[in-house]
Write a protein that holds these residues in place. Sequence first.
Motif, PDB file in Angstrom:
ATOM      1  N   PRO A  97     114.351  29.526   5.201  1.00 14.12           N
ATOM      2  CA  PRO A  97     114.577  28.447   6.172  1.00 14.12           C
ATOM      3  C   PRO A  97     114.279  27.066   5.596  1.00 14.12           C
ATOM      4  CG  PRO A  97     113.391  30.238   7.195  1.00 14.12           C
ATOM      5  CD  PRO A  97     113.416  30.532   5.724  1.00 14.12           C
ATOM      6  N   LYS A  98     115.174  26.129   5.878  1.00 13.99           N
ATOM      7  CA  LYS A  98     114.977  24.731   5.488  1.00 13.99           C
ATOM      8  C   LYS A  98     114.381  23.927   6.635  1.00 13.99           C
ATOM      9  CE  LYS A  98     118.936  23.211   3.965  1.00 13.99           C
ATOM     10  NZ  LYS A  98     120.197  22.827   3.337  1.00 13.99           N
ATOM     11  N   GLU A  99     114.427  24.473   7.846  1.00 14.88           N
ATOM     12  CA  GLU A  99     113.828  23.817   9.010  1.00 14.88           C
ATOM     13  C   GLU A  99     112.552  24.574   9.367  1.00 14.88           C
ATOM     14  OE1 GLU A  99     117.420  21.849  11.435  1.00 14.88           O
ATOM     15  OE2 GLU A  99     117.516  24.034  11.389  1.00 14.88           O
ATOM     16  N   ASN A 100     111.617  23.859   9.986  1.00 20.17           N
ATOM     17  CA  ASN A 100     110.326  24.452  10.329  1.00 20.17           C
ATOM     18  C   ASN A 100     110.460  25.518  11.409  1.00 20.17           C
ATOM     19  OD1 ASN A 100     109.004  22.774   8.524  1.00 20.17           O
ATOM     20  ND2 ASN A 100     108.670  21.189  10.050  1.00 20.17           N
ATOM     21  N   TYR A 101     109.700  26.612  11.262  1.00 18.08           N
ATOM     22  CA  TYR A 101     109.676  27.686  12.242  1.00 18.08           C
ATOM     23  C   TYR A 101     108.286  28.301  12.259  1.00 18.08           C
ATOM     24  CZ  TYR A 101     109.783  30.995   8.402  1.00 18.08           C
ATOM     25  OH  TYR A 101     109.458  31.707   7.280  1.00 18.08           O
ATOM     26  N   GLY A 102     107.983  29.081  13.299  1.00 15.87           N
ATOM     27  CA  GLY A 102     106.695  29.753  13.378  1.00 15.87           C
ATOM     28  C   GLY A 102     106.674  30.772  14.497  1.00 15.87           C
ATOM     29  N   PHE A 103     105.568  31.548  14.541  1.00 14.83           N
ATOM     30  CA  PHE A 103     105.378  32.609  15.510  1.00 14.83           C
ATOM     31  C   PHE A 103     104.048  32.431  16.237  1.00 14.83           C
ATOM     32  CE2 PHE A 103     108.250  34.219  12.330  1.00 14.83           C
ATOM     33  CZ  PHE A 103     109.167  34.970  13.034  1.00 14.83           C
ATOM     34  N   SER A 104     103.933  33.021  17.412  1.00  9.15           N
ATOM     35  CA  SER A 104     102.668  32.990  18.143  1.00  9.15           C
ATOM     36  C   SER A 104     101.573  33.626  17.287  1.00  9.15           C
ATOM     37  CB  SER A 104     102.801  33.709  19.488  1.00  9.15           C
ATOM     38  OG  SER A 104     103.445  34.957  19.355  1.00  9.15           O
ATOM     39  N   ARG A 105     100.330  33.188  17.565  1.00  9.29           N
ATOM     40  CA  ARG A 105      99.143  33.630  16.844  1.00  9.29           C
ATOM     41  C   ARG A 105      99.229  33.293  15.361  1.00  9.29           C
ATOM     42  NH1 ARG A 105      98.024  39.557  18.116  1.00  9.29           N
ATOM     43  NH2 ARG A 105      96.199  39.090  16.843  1.00  9.29           N
ATOM     44  N   ASP A 106     100.081  32.330  15.013  1.00 12.88           N
ATOM     45  CA  ASP A 106     100.297  31.900  13.629  1.00 12.88           C
ATOM     46  C   ASP A 106     100.584  33.090  12.720  1.00 12.88           C
ATOM     47  OD1 ASP A 106     100.711  29.775  11.884  1.00 12.88           O
ATOM     48  OD2 ASP A 106      98.649  29.825  11.141  1.00 12.88           O
ATOM     49  N   ALA A 107     101.296  34.067  13.260  1.00 10.41           N
ATOM     50  CA  ALA A 107     101.612  35.289  12.519  1.00 10.41           C
ATOM     51  C   ALA A 107     102.550  34.973  11.362  1.00 10.41           C
ATOM     52  CB  ALA A 107     102.247  36.310  13.451  1.00 10.41           C
ATOM     53  N   LYS A 108     102.293  35.622  10.251  1.00 11.04           N
ATOM     54  CA  LYS A 108     103.134  35.471   9.065  1.00 11.04           C
ATOM     55  C   LYS A 108     103.366  36.846   8.454  1.00 11.04           C
ATOM     56  CE  LYS A 108     101.302  30.942   7.857  1.00 11.04           C
ATOM     57  NZ  LYS A 108     100.134  30.827   8.717  1.00 11.04           N
ATOM     58  N   GLY A 109     104.511  37.029   7.847  1.00 10.86           N
ATOM     59  CA  GLY A 109     104.806  38.265   7.142  1.00 10.86           C
ATOM     60  C   GLY A 109     104.624  38.054   5.652  1.00 10.86           C
ATOM     61  N   ALA A 110     104.437  39.123   4.908  1.00 11.49           N
ATOM     62  CA  ALA A 110     104.253  39.020   3.460  1.00 11.49           C
ATOM     63  C   ALA A 110     105.565  38.637   2.767  1.00 11.49           C
ATOM     64  CB  ALA A 110     103.716  40.328   2.912  1.00 11.49           C
ATOM     65  N   PHE A 111     106.639  39.353   3.043  1.00 12.17           N
ATOM     66  CA  PHE A 111     107.944  39.075   2.443  1.00 12.17           C
ATOM     67  C   PHE A 111     109.015  39.157   3.515  1.00 12.17           C
ATOM     68  CE2 PHE A 111     105.401  40.703  -1.068  1.00 12.17           C
ATOM     69  CZ  PHE A 111     105.576  39.681  -1.986  1.00 12.17           C
ATOM     70  N   GLY A 112     108.887  38.324   4.535  1.00 14.43           N
ATOM     71  CA  GLY A 112     109.803  38.334   5.659  1.00 14.43           C
ATOM     72  C   GLY A 112     109.041  38.012   6.924  1.00 14.43           C
ATOM     73  N   PRO A 113     109.598  38.349   8.065  1.00 13.05           N
ATOM     74  CA  PRO A 113     108.950  38.012   9.335  1.00 13.05           C
ATOM     75  C   PRO A 113     107.699  38.855   9.564  1.00 13.05           C
ATOM     76  CG  PRO A 113     110.851  39.379   9.736  1.00 13.05           C
ATOM     77  CD  PRO A 113     110.864  39.050   8.259  1.00 13.05           C
ATOM     78  N   PRO A 114     106.807  38.381  10.428  1.00 14.97           N
ATOM     79  CA  PRO A 114     105.626  39.169  10.771  1.00 14.97           C
ATOM     80  C   PRO A 114     106.014  40.342  11.672  1.00 14.97           C
ATOM     81  CG  PRO A 114     105.722  37.245  12.157  1.00 14.97           C
ATOM     82  CD  PRO A 114     106.842  37.114  11.145  1.00 14.97           C
ATOM     83  N   SER A 115     105.090  41.256  11.856  1.00 14.74           N
ATOM     84  CA  SER A 115     105.310  42.353  12.788  1.00 14.74           C
ATOM     85  C   SER A 115     105.158  41.839  14.215  1.00 14.74           C
ATOM     86  CB  SER A 115     104.287  43.469  12.551  1.00 14.74           C
ATOM     87  OG  SER A 115     102.983  43.018  12.905  1.00 14.74           O
TER      88      SER A 115
END
Length: 135
Positions: A97-115
Motif C-alpha cells: 500500500p502507498k496510502e496509509n491503512y491500519g487495523f483495530s488494536r493496532d494489529a499487524k501481520g508478519a507478511f500480510g494482514p493480521p489475523s
Amino acid sequence: MTRYLLALLLLPAASAAVAATIEVRVSNVAGGKGTVNVAVCDKERFLKQCAYSASVPAQAGETVVLVEGVPTGTWAVLAYQDENGNKELDRNVIGIPKENYGFSRDAKGAFGPPSFEAAAIQVDGERAVAAIRLH
C-alpha cells in the motif's frame, strides 16, 4: 490483502435490529487529504466482504468515523486514508500500500494482514470505541 481492503471499505452499512455505533478514532491521518474509509468485519468475512462501513473527510491528525447499525458481537475494524479520492487503496508495483491503512488494536501481520483475532474488539452495548493508527 490490500486488493480486498477497497471492496471491504466501500460496501454500504447494513441495518440490524439490535445495533450499536462504533466510534472509530483514526490517528496519524496525513495532512487532512481525501477521506478516511472504515469497515467493520465479522470473522467469517474478515478481509473478504464486510457488512458495515462508513467514510468521512480526512482531518489532519485524528479523524473520527461513526459506523452505525453494528450488532453486538466480536468484530475487527480496518481503515485507510484515500488521499487522492480515487476510492481505492493505492499500491506500488509489488502490491504494498502507498496510502496509509491500519487495523483495530493496532494489529499487524508478519507478511500480510493480521489475523481476525489480533484485530478483534467486543461490541456489547449501544456504543463501542475502536482506535486505529494508520501506517
